[in-house]
Design a protein around this motif. Structure first.
Motif, mmCIF file in Angstrom:
data_model
loop_
_atom_site.group_PDB
_atom_site.id
_atom_site.type_symbol
_atom_site.label_atom_id
_atom_site.label_comp_id
_atom_site.label_asym_id
_atom_site.label_seq_id
_atom_site.Cartn_x
_atom_site.Cartn_y
_atom_site.Cartn_z
ATOM 1 N N HIS A 12 0.844 -1.207 0.000
ATOM 2 C CA HIS A 12 0.000 0.000 0.000
ATOM 3 C C HIS A 12 0.871 1.245 0.000
ATOM 4 O O HIS A 12 1.894 1.322 0.685
ATOM 5 C CB HIS A 12 -1.012 -0.001 1.151
ATOM 6 C CG HIS A 12 -0.465 0.243 2.516
ATOM 7 N ND1 HIS A 12 -0.291 1.505 3.035
ATOM 8 C CD2 HIS A 12 -0.088 -0.596 3.512
ATOM 9 C CE1 HIS A 12 0.162 1.429 4.274
ATOM 10 N NE2 HIS A 12 0.317 0.157 4.588
ATOM 11 N N ASP A 43 6.028 2.329 7.027
ATOM 12 C CA ASP A 43 4.655 1.932 6.728
ATOM 13 C C ASP A 43 4.045 2.948 5.753
ATOM 14 O O ASP A 43 3.519 3.935 6.170
ATOM 15 C CB ASP A 43 3.861 1.874 8.030
ATOM 16 C CG ASP A 43 2.457 1.332 7.841
ATOM 17 O OD1 ASP A 43 2.166 0.801 6.758
ATOM 18 O OD2 ASP A 43 1.647 1.452 8.782
ATOM 19 N N ASN A 44 4.135 2.791 4.451
ATOM 20 C CA ASN A 44 4.661 1.620 3.797
ATOM 21 C C ASN A 44 5.347 2.026 2.490
ATOM 22 O O ASN A 44 5.100 1.470 1.438
ATOM 23 C CB ASN A 44 3.522 0.613 3.546
ATOM 24 C CG ASN A 44 4.005 -0.673 2.929
ATOM 25 O OD1 ASN A 44 5.089 -1.131 3.210
ATOM 26 N ND2 ASN A 44 3.206 -1.215 2.030
ATOM 27 N N GLU A 72 -5.507 1.577 2.352
ATOM 28 C CA GLU A 72 -5.219 0.471 3.273
ATOM 29 C C GLU A 72 -5.495 0.889 4.694
ATOM 30 O O GLU A 72 -6.074 0.150 5.479
ATOM 31 C CB GLU A 72 -3.758 0.029 3.107
ATOM 32 C CG GLU A 72 -3.442 -1.329 3.743
ATOM 33 C CD GLU A 72 -3.082 -1.278 5.212
ATOM 34 O OE1 GLU A 72 -3.047 -2.344 5.848
ATOM 35 O OE2 GLU A 72 -2.853 -0.173 5.764
ATOM 36 N N GLU A 73 -5.075 2.111 5.023
ATOM 37 C CA GLU A 73 -5.161 2.578 6.409
ATOM 38 C C GLU A 73 -6.592 2.869 6.850
ATOM 39 O O GLU A 73 -6.848 3.086 8.019
ATOM 40 C CB GLU A 73 -4.283 3.834 6.601
ATOM 41 C CG GLU A 73 -2.806 3.605 6.306
ATOM 42 C CD GLU A 73 -2.101 2.718 7.336
ATOM 43 O OE1 GLU A 73 -2.788 2.178 8.230
ATOM 44 O OE2 GLU A 73 -0.878 2.560 7.221
ATOM 45 N N ASP A 84 4.056 -5.147 3.525
ATOM 46 C CA ASP A 84 3.618 -4.030 4.351
ATOM 47 C C ASP A 84 4.510 -3.975 5.590
ATOM 48 O O ASP A 84 4.545 -4.947 6.345
ATOM 49 C CB ASP A 84 2.142 -4.254 4.735
ATOM 50 C CG ASP A 84 1.488 -3.015 5.281
ATOM 51 O OD1 ASP A 84 2.191 -2.024 5.537
ATOM 52 O OD2 ASP A 84 0.252 -3.046 5.453
ATOM 53 N N VAL A 85 5.207 -2.864 5.802
ATOM 54 C CA VAL A 85 6.188 -2.716 6.887
ATOM 55 C C VAL A 85 7.284 -3.765 6.676
ATOM 56 O O VAL A 85 7.349 -4.782 7.356
ATOM 57 C CB VAL A 85 5.533 -2.846 8.281
ATOM 58 C CG1 VAL A 85 6.561 -2.549 9.371
ATOM 59 C CG2 VAL A 85 4.345 -1.928 8.429
HETATM 60 ZN ZN LIG Z 1 0.840 -0.612 6.502
#
Ligand SMILES: [Zn+2]
Length: 576
Positions: free
Chosen positions: A155, A175-176, A207-208, A235-236
């Motif tokens: 994302h 992130d991210n 995404e968030e 992600d991360v």
């Molecule tokens: Zn994320």
């Protein structure tokens, strides 16, 4: 823990509104995703089909400096919130997505125009904005017979403590930007090759606010019958420093550094195509890359689908029935509790930046992202996705056990090649043994264990595995009854244990005795019944998930009750 509950409820309301007008902005990309194209138009003029060469080149060509540059560019847009500016060329998610699109277009020009840049656009009110776009680079496959598609994604949107703050500084580096940079770098490196299946490089939005961009693509794929074979979500994925807080299963302690481990999160336990995908990716790493790499990585297959109370873009794909998983750093800096007053970590704050200037010369010299670690994770993704996109169709199997440990495996379906892999595990997440055979019917003697969980893959003439099949279990008790239990039923330890929101309880049924119905009965220490859950009685392993949510700490007992009779009781710990 209040913050997690809060964010779960918050996500629930944000995602409640329907997504409409989901479409791909490029007809060419839309047709490619559906397998409606002439593969000859997208064939590389110099086709490299040797998987060993592809793995070696990806390992060598993925570049840490290139990843660093992409992260710096993404961070420069200041705020990539889903609802942020789309008009400016310097700040906001609009500038970020146009830069990613232009970058895909540039890689296409460098690779005989074979990568198709596009947007997946959808209408939904998120953070006050009505229309949103994921960015796609579609690399059409060389063989449209299966029409299967592999997705590598991350994302691109970022956030501060408040989910819709479109004005805060939200560089969202770990992130991210890390996952987005990984996707862009793999588009650069992998567009050189022709794969059997189509590969999609995707940067998602929303995404968030509830996995909304990924949900839109999963919905589009489901509705338009796009055959998504595998989704690798990142992600991360570039940070190596453990924060003061991190969501369970957590990293060891504040400031711990881990640059040699990556976590593979996926849904399900027994017979899960999501976990089978994670196992396949780990196998490809071990067999294709371990002989090549300077710094070996540990790929840890996690039991839960994600960290507790957290979610990622792999989840909407799973909900639509597609095999998907998530790569995440071993160590992460925060638990997303940025709205809490005592939160000190970087994740979901304005401090999620590239690093700091320690000697005041205006140049960042101490980085929060390890670019070499991110590069190693990109290589793991690239090689795993390459093998999934090159490999043959998945076969099926029949299984029988003799004398407790002689496994007779018969390969069925998709038997046009004469090499197969047979994977055997017990109750762990990892395969214990992966055999190679040239026979459709063969016998194996894995190490002695009480249960064998077996799946198979085809290997094509180039030596590339398919994804692995469904799993079939053989309880060694099929021949030798379990000690002290003549019913043939066995209660397995719940996973994970201790648990905090949910846990999976399984039973193994050897089929010795016929039962009509079974249930798991959960009681607290006082013996008061908490929950009754029906569970299946198929031969092999049957599972049920116990969702306890937020509640009291403590030890609970759970019993397997079949036709009214208690067969076995075990204990589990609730540690919320
Ligand atoms: Zn994320």
């Amino acid at each position: 823990m209040k913050s997690l509950l809060y964010s779960l409820l918050f996500l629930g309301t944000l995602g409640a509104q329907a997504q409409t007008n989901i479409r791909i902005t490029s007809l060419e990309a839309d047709q490619a995703l559906k397998g409606k194209y002439n593969p000859a138009n997208y064939q590389a003029s110099n086709v490299i089909s040797d998987h060993k060469l592809i793995s070696a080149e990806i390992n060598q060509r993925v570049n840490a400096d290139s990843l660093k540059l992409f992260i710096q560019i993404l961070a420069s847009y200041s705020n990539r919130n889903t609802g942020s500016d789309t008009v400016s060329n310097n700040i906001g998610i609009g500038a970020a997505r146009r830069w990613i699109y232009a970058t895909f277009a540039r890689y296409s020009a460098q690779n005989e125009n074979r990568l198709i840049p596009a947007y997946l656009q959808f209408d939904q009110d998120i953070c006050g904005m009505g229309q949103h776009r994921n960015v796609l680079g579609v690399l059409p496959g060389s063989d449209t017979s299966s029409k299967e598609v592999i997705v590598i994604e991350g994302h691109m949107d970022s956030r501060c403590g408040t989910a819709c703050d479109v004005n805060c500084k939200a560089e969202g580096v770990e992130d991210n930007a890390t996952g987005t940079a990984l996707v862009i770098e793999l588009a650069r490196v992998m567009s050189k090759y022709s794969y059997k299946n189509t590969i999609v490089f995707m940067a998602t939005t929303g995404e968030e606010q509830g996995l909304l961009g990924a949900n839109a693509f999963a919905r589009y794929s489901f509705d338009q019958k796009v055959k998504v074979k595998a989704v690798l979500n990142n992600d991360v994925i570039g940070g190596v420093i453990c924060g003061k807080t991190s969501s369970e299963p957590s990293c060891p302690c504040e400031d711990d550094i881990d640059s040699t481990q990556v976590r593979l999160f996926s849904f399900g336990g027994f017979n899960s195509k999501w976990k089978q995908l994670a196992r396949f990716l780990k196998l490809e790493y071990q067999e294709e890359l371990i002989p090549l790499v300077e710094v070996p990585m540990q790929l840890t297959i996690m039991t839960p689908e994600d960290r507790t109370g957290r979610g990622g873009d792999h989840i909407p794909f799973r909900r639509n029935g597609f095999a998907s998983m998530r790569f995440t750093s071993a160590n992460e800096h925060g638990n997303a509790g940025a709205a809490l007053p005592d939160y000190e970590d970087r994740q979901h704050t304005s401090d999620d930046i590239l690093g700091v200037d320690t000697d005041n010369d205006q140049i960042i010299d101490s980085f929060f992202v390890d670019f070499n670690y991110l590069a190693r994770n990109a290589v793991i993704n690239g090689v795993g996705a390459s093998m999934a996109a090159l490999g043959p169709q998945t076969p099926d199997l029949n299984l029988s056990v003799f004398h407790g440990r002689r496994l007779v495996v018969e390969i069925t379906d998709q038997t046009q090649y004469n090499t197969y892999r047979v994977a055997v595990r017990s109750e762990t997440n990892d395969w214990d043994s992966v055999y190679t055979t040239h026979q459709l019917l063969d016998t194996f003697y894995p190490p002695d264990q009480s249960i064998y969980i077996v799946s198979v893959a085809s290997v094509d003439v180039n030596g590339i595995e398919s994804l692995f099949s469904r799993e079939i279990t053989a309880n060694a008790t099929g021949i030798r009854p379990l000690e002290g239990n003549e019913t043939g039923l066995r209660l397995l330890q719940n996973k994970p244990n201790p648990f905090d929101l949910a846990t999976t309880i399984g039973i193994a049924n050897s089929g010795i005795q016929k039962f009509d119905q079974a249930e798991i009965v959960i009681r607290d220490v006082q013996g008061k019944m908490v929950k009754r859950l029906a569970i299946g009685l198929d031969k092999g392993i049957n599972e049920v998930t116990f969702n306890y949510g937020y509640g009291k700490l403590g030890v609970y007992s759970y019993s397997l009750v079949a036709d009214g009779k208690i067969i076995e009781t075990k204990q589990m710990i609730f540690a919320n």
